[in-house]
Motif scaffolding. Structure first.
Motif, PDB file in Angstrom:
ATOM      1  N   UNK B 159       0.836  -1.202   0.000  1.00  0.00           N
ATOM      2  CA  UNK B 159       0.000   0.000   0.000  1.00  0.00           C
ATOM      3  C   UNK B 159       0.875   1.259   0.000  1.00  0.00           C
ATOM      4  N   UNK B 160       1.881   1.253   0.848  1.00  0.00           N
ATOM      5  CA  UNK B 160       2.745   2.446   0.918  1.00  0.00           C
ATOM      6  C   UNK B 160       3.555   2.574  -0.373  1.00  0.00           C
ATOM      7  N   UNK B 161       4.003   1.409  -0.876  1.00  0.00           N
ATOM      8  CA  UNK B 161       4.858   1.431  -2.074  1.00  0.00           C
ATOM      9  C   UNK B 161       4.092   1.852  -3.321  1.00  0.00           C
ATOM     10  N   UNK B 162       2.761   1.769  -3.254  1.00  0.00           N
ATOM     11  CA  UNK B 162       1.969   2.129  -4.428  1.00  0.00           C
ATOM     12  C   UNK B 162       2.241   3.574  -4.851  1.00  0.00           C
ATOM     13  N   UNK B 163       2.607   4.398  -3.887  1.00  0.00           N
ATOM     14  CA  UNK B 163       2.877   5.814  -4.192  1.00  0.00           C
ATOM     15  C   UNK B 163       4.347   6.059  -4.534  1.00  0.00           C
ATOM     16  N   UNK B 164       5.155   5.016  -4.407  1.00  0.00           N
ATOM     17  CA  UNK B 164       6.597   5.205  -4.629  1.00  0.00           C
ATOM     18  C   UNK B 164       6.939   5.020  -6.098  1.00  0.00           C
ATOM     19  N   UNK B 165       7.905   5.808  -6.548  1.00  0.00           N
ATOM     20  CA  UNK B 165       8.339   5.738  -7.937  1.00  0.00           C
ATOM     21  C   UNK B 165       9.518   4.764  -8.030  1.00  0.00           C
ATOM     22  N   UNK B 166       9.184   3.490  -8.052  1.00  0.00           N
ATOM     23  CA  UNK B 166      10.266   2.498  -8.068  1.00  0.00           C
ATOM     24  C   UNK B 166       9.908   1.334  -8.993  1.00  0.00           C
ATOM     25  N   UNK B 167      10.893   0.829  -9.700  1.00  0.00           N
ATOM     26  CA  UNK B 167      10.627  -0.311 -10.584  1.00  0.00           C
ATOM     27  C   UNK B 167      10.621  -1.636  -9.825  1.00  0.00           C
ATOM     28  N   UNK B 168      10.954  -1.598  -8.530  1.00  0.00           N
ATOM     29  CA  UNK B 168      11.100  -2.848  -7.789  1.00  0.00           C
ATOM     30  C   UNK B 168       9.801  -3.265  -7.110  1.00  0.00           C
ATOM     31  N   UNK B 169       9.617  -4.583  -6.979  1.00  0.00           N
ATOM     32  CA  UNK B 169       8.527  -5.107  -6.150  1.00  0.00           C
ATOM     33  C   UNK B 169       8.950  -4.958  -4.705  1.00  0.00           C
ATOM     34  N   UNK B 170       8.122  -4.265  -3.942  1.00  0.00           N
ATOM     35  CA  UNK B 170       8.448  -4.122  -2.521  1.00  0.00           C
ATOM     36  C   UNK B 170       7.937  -5.373  -1.803  1.00  0.00           C
ATOM     37  N   UNK B 171       8.820  -6.076  -1.130  1.00  0.00           N
ATOM     38  CA  UNK B 171       8.443  -7.304  -0.425  1.00  0.00           C
ATOM     39  C   UNK B 171       8.869  -7.170   1.031  1.00  0.00           C
ATOM     40  N   UNK B 172       7.884  -6.877   1.878  1.00  0.00           N
ATOM     41  CA  UNK B 172       8.188  -6.683   3.305  1.00  0.00           C
ATOM     42  C   UNK B 172       7.963  -7.999   4.031  1.00  0.00           C
ATOM     43  N   UNK B 173       8.878  -8.355   4.911  1.00  0.00           N
ATOM     44  CA  UNK B 173       8.628  -9.523   5.751  1.00  0.00           C
ATOM     45  C   UNK B 173       9.263  -9.317   7.114  1.00  0.00           C
ATOM     46  N   UNK B 174       8.665  -9.983   8.095  1.00  0.00           N
ATOM     47  CA  UNK B 174       9.195  -9.935   9.463  1.00  0.00           C
ATOM     48  C   UNK B 174      10.175 -11.087   9.630  1.00  0.00           C
ATOM     49  N   UNK B 175      11.298 -10.796  10.271  1.00  0.00           N
ATOM     50  CA  UNK B 175      12.309 -11.834  10.482  1.00  0.00           C
ATOM     51  C   UNK B 175      12.639 -11.943  11.965  1.00  0.00           C
ATOM     52  N   UNK B 176      13.110 -13.123  12.306  1.00  0.00           N
ATOM     53  CA  UNK B 176      13.463 -13.408  13.687  1.00  0.00           C
ATOM     54  C   UNK B 176      14.882 -12.923  13.928  1.00  0.00           C
ATOM     55  N   UNK B 177      15.042 -11.861  14.684  1.00  0.00           N
ATOM     56  CA  UNK B 177      16.388 -11.347  14.968  1.00  0.00           C
ATOM     57  C   UNK B 177      16.344 -10.600  16.292  1.00  0.00           C
TER      58      UNK B 177
END
Lengths: 370, 379
Positions: B159-177
């Protein structure tokens, strides 16, 4: 080429060998400051010329039968060696980095040959550095030279490193002798052969002193783990992170760790000093020329004091006093170097000029004999 | 005279008689005469000995006591010394000029080039790099196991990336750290740690962090940093070689300090752009400042004076700037979505870092199965 040992020539033809030194380390103070400052303003690029000047002055402070050695190398030769190494190392390194970062994931397999190649190259670099240094060392106008194969030395270096790991360090003492043999047995003074006899070297025992260092280190590690563990519990660092995210260690903690390591280093050096002294004696005992054999009367305590005081001088001056340290180390060794028997050095014929540049690979790996 | 002559062919010592004849040195040795022109000679004095060499007979040497050489030669070779000094001045001047060039290139050239080079880097190349890094990072920081929570996070990122001017697929994930952090990798992948999710008090705080990371991707900061580090690292490693001396370490540290200053600039830019992305979607950007303030209060802060040592700007300062630019808006997540996100990594508020590490490395009785780990793919 002649070899007196092989020919069994009469002993009385040669001359006894007497080493002496005119080195006064305090006279290296000015040079230390000059090299340090010029290294700073040139982003260390001056180091090739600085190192050359130090060698020049150390060499001429060492005499054999009252005749000084001479270092004839030039800074520009080391600089060219450095540029060549930058190309030889840099291009494959860049290629591998690009392949791994931007290529397919399987390209990471290129790392494996690199892991093999780097230690081999390190050994190769050490050998070629000695070859260069020998070719730039003269006595009575005659050059030394190092024959032999840097390629083979690289493999030996790699193999010994691996055996060293497999045997948890216990192959290291014999490995050091083998590496020394590969160097010293190939050294020539002009066309006169210098020998390394492993049997003579092995008569000077090094495994007992090595055991002291090895066992002492294990005990030291165990004590250190307990001390650090107790310190962490006592200071409450462990508990303070509970319930919250772990914080990065503070600068005070880091400094404390380094401070403790520094304070402990004299003890670590002390337990290894018998081994280092024995190794030096063992290698010197293996070297001979004609009928002359060598002795290096180095003992653990004096060597330990030399090392600790050198370390202290380097630390408090942030490395500026390196030339001073090198001069006092050379003086320490030469004053303890003795020879028995005679050698017909006056028969030595001039050797070829040797490589045009040198030590680039050794510089890339941070290796320098002096 | 106690002079010795070596002809450079053998190591045989020859007793010699030496005399000065105008601008020449005449050496008589074992019935042979050698004539050396003074202008070809150089002399080394060490303790009681003078060693004379001739550049036309490079290997031959004449050695004699200093007490005999000095009266013989006087100051005939003094101009040699000044010529040598002159050469040294030129050498040092030249090397210093090279060093200044390197410093300028590191501090001005590389950062200036890194932007255009990053933008010129083909998207596919950056994606492959991202895939490789992701492959390595996934082993260290595996994805958290709650797939519903991961899905909500991924949707928030989209949703946030929809407004971004980027050719990349934004893939957010939570990691154990076991740390509070979020990373943007090359190629559009973003990792948010379970600890960060635990620290976030509201959906706005979490969305602010994700927006910040998306801004990094959009501005291609990661690729810029890659090229900057690559250029600076290669150049400085090349200059200093493998040495470990204090001078060499100082050069490397100076290079890192230069890199950190650019890193801080990129962080500030990502803060501002991140807020703008939230505004564009009508979301509240009021979560950014409280999150930085909480970080400051949790001992994650560095003193402002020590900010130059850090890759991120001082959190209090960031909070002040973020608060000034903040705008109200919709909440990024519904209460139900927020609850799901909070349990993505299964981290309870009471969990200590030790328990977290135990769980992370599956020590003890914690029932974590690797096959349950998921990776969020683009939606």
């Amino acid at each position: 080429m002649t070899d007196i040992l092989a020919e069994g020539a009469p002993e009385d033809v040669g001359e006894p060998l007497v080493f002496s030194t005119t080195l006064e380390p305090s006279r290296f103070l000015g040079l230390s400051l000059k090299n340090g400052l010029l290294n700073l303003i040139t982003l260390t690029l001056y180091r090739f010329w600085g190192k050359t000047e130090v060698r020049h002055r150390v060499w001429k402070g060492v005499r054999l039968n009252d005749e000084a050695f001479e270092y004839t190398g030039r800074g520009v030769e080391l600089f060219i060696g450095f540029l060549l190494a930058a190309v030889v190392l840099g291009i494959p390194f860049l290629a591998v980095v690009f392949a791994i970062q931007f290529g397919a994931e399987w390209m990471a397999i290129f790392l494996f040959p690199l892991y093999i190649a780097l230690p081999w190259l390190w050994g190769f670099g050490i050998f070629t550095a000695f070859r260069y240094m020998a070719s730039r060392t003269t006595w009575r106008g005659i050059r030394f030279r190092l024959k032999g194969s840097a390629v083979n030395y690289g493999w030996l270096f790699l193999g010994i490193g691996m055996l060293d790991g497999v045997t948890m360090g216990w192959f290291r003492p014999q490995g050091e002798r083998m590496l020394a043999e590969r160097i010293w047995d190939e050294v020539r003074f002009g066309d006169r052969r210098i020998r390394f006899r492993m049997a003579r070297s092995q008569r000077e025992g090094i495994y007992g002193p090595f055991a002291i260092g090895w066992v002492g280190s294990i005990i030291g590690f165990i004590i250190a783990i307990f001390v650090f563990g107790a310190a962490i519990v006592a200071t409450g660092d462990f508990q303070s992170t509970a319930g919250g995210p772990p914080s990065e260690p503070g600068i005070l903690f880091t400094l404390t760790v380094y401070g403790v390591m520094l304070a402990l280093s004299p003890f670590a050096l002390l337990i290894w000093a018998p081994y280092h002294a024995a190794l030096l004696r063992s290698i010197a005992a293996g070297v001979s020329v004609d009928q002359a054999t060598f002795r290096l009367d180095v003992h653990a305590l004096s060597l330990w004091w030399l090392t600790v005081s050198n370390l202290f001088l380097l630390l408090i001056t942030l490395g500026f006093l390196m030339p001073w340290v090198q001069a006092r180390t050379a003086r320490y060794l030469i004053k303890r170097l003795k020879a028995d028997g005679t050698a017909r050095l006056n028969l030595a014929q001039q050797a070829e000029r040797g490589p045009g540049s040198g030590e680039g690979l050794a510089d890339a790996f941070g290796f320098s004999a002096i | 005279m106690d002079a010795r002559f070596y002809d450079g062919l053998t190591a045989q010592s020859h007793a010699a008689e030496v005399a000065l004849d105008g601008d020449q040195l005449r050496i008589q040795a074992d019935g042979r005469e050698f004539v050396w022109r003074l202008k070809d000679l150089s002399v080394e004095i060490e303790a009681d000995q003078a060693r004379v060499s001739n550049r036309r007979e490079r290997d031959a040497r004449l050695v004699l006591p200093v007490g005999e050489w000095t009266p013989l030669a006087g100051d005939a070779l003094s101009d040699k010394v000044s010529a040598r000094r002159h050469r040294e001045y030129w050498l040092v001047g030249g090397l210093t000029a090279v060093a200044v060039g390197v410093v300028l290139f590191v501090t001005v050239g590389v950062p200036a080039l890194s932007g255009p080079v990053a933008r010129a880097t083909p998207v596919s190349m950056e994606e492959r790099m991202g895939d490789n890094i992701n492959g390595q990072m996934s082993h260290v920081f595996p994805a958290c196991q709650n797939s519903a929570g991961q899905r909500v996070l991924a949707q928030l990122g989209d949703r946030i990336a929809a407004e971004a001017d980027t050719p990349f697929d934004i893939r957010v994930r939570a990691v154990d750290a076991p740390m509070v952090n979020a990373f943007a990798m090359p190629g559009g992948r973003i990792m948010v740690t379970g600890e960060l999710i635990r620290q976030a008090a509201t959906p706005d705080e979490l969305s602010a962090v994700i927006a910040h990371e998306i801004a990094h991707v959009e501005q291609r900061h990661v690729m810029q940093a890659v090229w900057r580090n690559f250029g600076v690292g290669m150049l400085l490693d090349l200059v200093v070689g493998g040495g470990t001396g204090a001078g060499q370490q100082a050069v490397i540290l100076a290079g890192q300090a230069s890199e950190l200053s650019y890193s801080r600039a990129a962080e500030a830019e990502a803060d501002a752009r991140g807020q703008a992305l939230l505004h564009a979607d009508g979301l509240s950007s009021q979560g950014m400042a409280p999150f930085f303030e909480r970080l400051a209060g949790k001992g994650h802060e560095v003193d402002e004076a020590a900010e130059f040592m850090n890759s991120h700007p001082d959190s209090s300062r960031r909070a002040r700037v973020a608060r000034a630019a903040a705008r109200p808006g919709r909440s990024a997540l519904t209460p139900d979505e927020w609850r799901l996100v909070k349990t993505t990594c299964g981290v309870e508020d009471s969990e200590s870092p030790v328990d977290s590490l135990k769980r992370r490395f599956r020590i003890g009785d914690h029932d974590a199965r690797a096959d349950e780990r998921i990776e969020v793919r683009p939606h």
